[in-house]
Design a protein around this motif. Structure first.
Motif, short mmCIF file in Angstrom:
data_model
loop_
_atom_site.label_atom_id
_atom_site.label_comp_id
_atom_site.label_asym_id
_atom_site.label_seq_id
_atom_site.Cartn_x
_atom_site.Cartn_y
_atom_site.Cartn_z
N ILE A 64 1.05 -1.26 0.26
CA ILE A 64 0.10 -0.22 -0.17
C ILE A 64 1.02 1.16 0.01
CG2 ILE A 64 -0.26 0.06 2.79
CD1 ILE A 64 -3.17 0.97 2.12
N GLN A 65 1.25 2.34 -0.75
CA GLN A 65 1.08 3.55 -0.26
C GLN A 65 0.35 5.00 -0.09
OE1 GLN A 65 1.82 4.28 -4.42
NE2 GLN A 65 3.67 2.65 -4.41
N ALA A 66 -0.11 5.97 0.32
CA ALA A 66 -0.24 6.58 0.66
C ALA A 66 -1.38 7.16 -0.11
CB ALA A 66 0.19 7.86 1.38
N ARG A 67 -1.27 7.12 -1.09
CA ARG A 67 -2.20 7.79 -2.67
C ARG A 67 -3.53 7.19 -2.45
NH1 ARG A 67 -0.28 5.04 -7.09
NH2 ARG A 67 1.61 4.06 -7.18
N ASP A 68 -3.12 5.35 -1.83
CA ASP A 68 -4.38 4.19 -2.63
C ASP A 68 -5.16 4.39 -1.10
OD1 ASP A 68 -2.38 3.20 -4.04
OD2 ASP A 68 -1.63 2.00 -2.67
N ALA A 81 2.92 -4.64 10.68
CA ALA A 81 1.35 -4.56 9.61
C ALA A 81 2.00 -4.48 8.26
CB ALA A 81 1.62 -2.96 10.13
N GLN A 82 1.35 -5.11 7.24
CA GLN A 82 1.79 -5.11 5.73
C GLN A 82 0.08 -5.32 5.65
OE1 GLN A 82 4.56 -4.95 4.29
NE2 GLN A 82 3.25 -3.81 2.64
N TYR A 83 0.41 -4.21 3.88
CA TYR A 83 -1.50 -4.26 3.55
C TYR A 83 -0.98 -4.25 2.22
CZ TYR A 83 -5.67 -3.79 1.85
OH TYR A 83 -7.22 -4.20 1.63
N TRP A 84 -1.57 -5.59 0.65
CA TRP A 84 -1.21 -5.68 -0.23
C TRP A 84 -2.20 -4.53 -0.97
CZ3 TRP A 84 -0.37 -9.14 3.40
CH2 TRP A 84 0.72 -9.54 3.26
N VAL A 85 -2.04 -4.25 -1.83
CA VAL A 85 -2.52 -4.16 -3.22
C VAL A 85 -2.75 -4.81 -4.25
CG1 VAL A 85 -4.05 -2.03 -4.54
CG2 VAL A 85 -2.78 -1.60 -1.90
N VAL A 86 -3.74 -4.78 -5.18
CA VAL A 86 -4.17 -5.30 -6.40
C VAL A 86 -3.93 -4.57 -7.22
CG1 VAL A 86 -5.38 -6.96 -8.14
CG2 VAL A 86 -5.03 -7.24 -5.40
N GLU A 87 -3.50 -4.01 -8.05
CA GLU A 87 -3.51 -3.32 -9.67
C GLU A 87 -3.07 -3.84 -10.85
OE1 GLU A 87 -1.17 1.00 -8.61
OE2 GLU A 87 0.24 -0.60 -9.34
N ASN A 88 -3.55 -2.86 -11.74
CA ASN A 88 -3.77 -3.08 -13.10
C ASN A 88 -3.30 -2.65 -13.49
OD1 ASN A 88 -5.10 -0.87 -13.50
ND2 ASN A 88 -7.41 -2.37 -14.36
N GLN A 89 -2.99 -2.58 -14.86
CA GLN A 89 -1.76 -2.52 -15.81
C GLN A 89 -1.88 -0.85 -16.28
OE1 GLN A 89 -3.74 -4.66 -17.17
NE2 GLN A 89 -4.18 -3.90 -18.92
#
Length: 167
Positions: A7-11, A53-61
């Protein structure tokens, strides 16, 4: 083409929108005490930037976020990590991202020497429950820790993590 990334702040805004949308789709109302009512929902980057802690985001191309999931220490039992806020838009469901995030979570937990991963869910998310069972989560008779929404979730599950440190 999709990628899994931290994750990034912009998400923040887009993830909050997705969680609200998917919660509404499955009837998980804020007034019922589900995660959609968490006061931190609009600031997930801050939550998952904390230690352990950790969070993963799924992002498309195209850089569009389509879902994500994470974990952080369980309130009330700092030997356990809680799987949290795993929500996906319909177009990526069934593509294995929940399993991938859970596997990343198990590795993260093992690497940080945690003994288990815990989650709370509801029968409305039966597809997710089937995956949790398949990945070794076991049912508990009562909730653990103090998640703030145990009363909304009638399913509590725990997966023990190997104490061996990953190579």
């Amino acid at each position: 083409m999709y990628q899994l990334r931290p994750i990034q702040a912009r998400d923040n805004a887009e993830l909050a929108r997705i969680i609200r949308e998917v919660s509404k789709e499955f009837g998980l109302a804020p007034e019922s005490g589900f995660a959609v009512a968490d006061p931190t929902l609009d600031h997930l980057y801050d939550v998952y930037s904390q230690p352990n802690a950790q969070y993963w985001v799924v992002e498309n191309q195209h850089g569009q976020i389509l879902g994500g999931g994470g974990l952080s220490p369980l309130q009330g039992d700092n030997s356990i990590l809680e799987i949290q806020k795993m929500y996906f838009l319909p177009e990526i469901r069934g593509l294995g991202f929940a399993k991938k995030i859970l596997q990343e979570s198990f590795y993260f937990a093992q690497k940080q020497y945690f003994k288990a991963c815990y989650l709370e869910t509801t029968k409305e998310l039966w597809q997710a429950v089937k995956l949790y069972e398949k990945l070794g989560f076991e049912y508990l008779e009562s909730p653990k820790g103090n998640t703030g929404h145990s009363h909304a979730c009638e399913i509590w599950m725990l997966k023990k993590i190997s104490s061996k440190h990953p190579v």
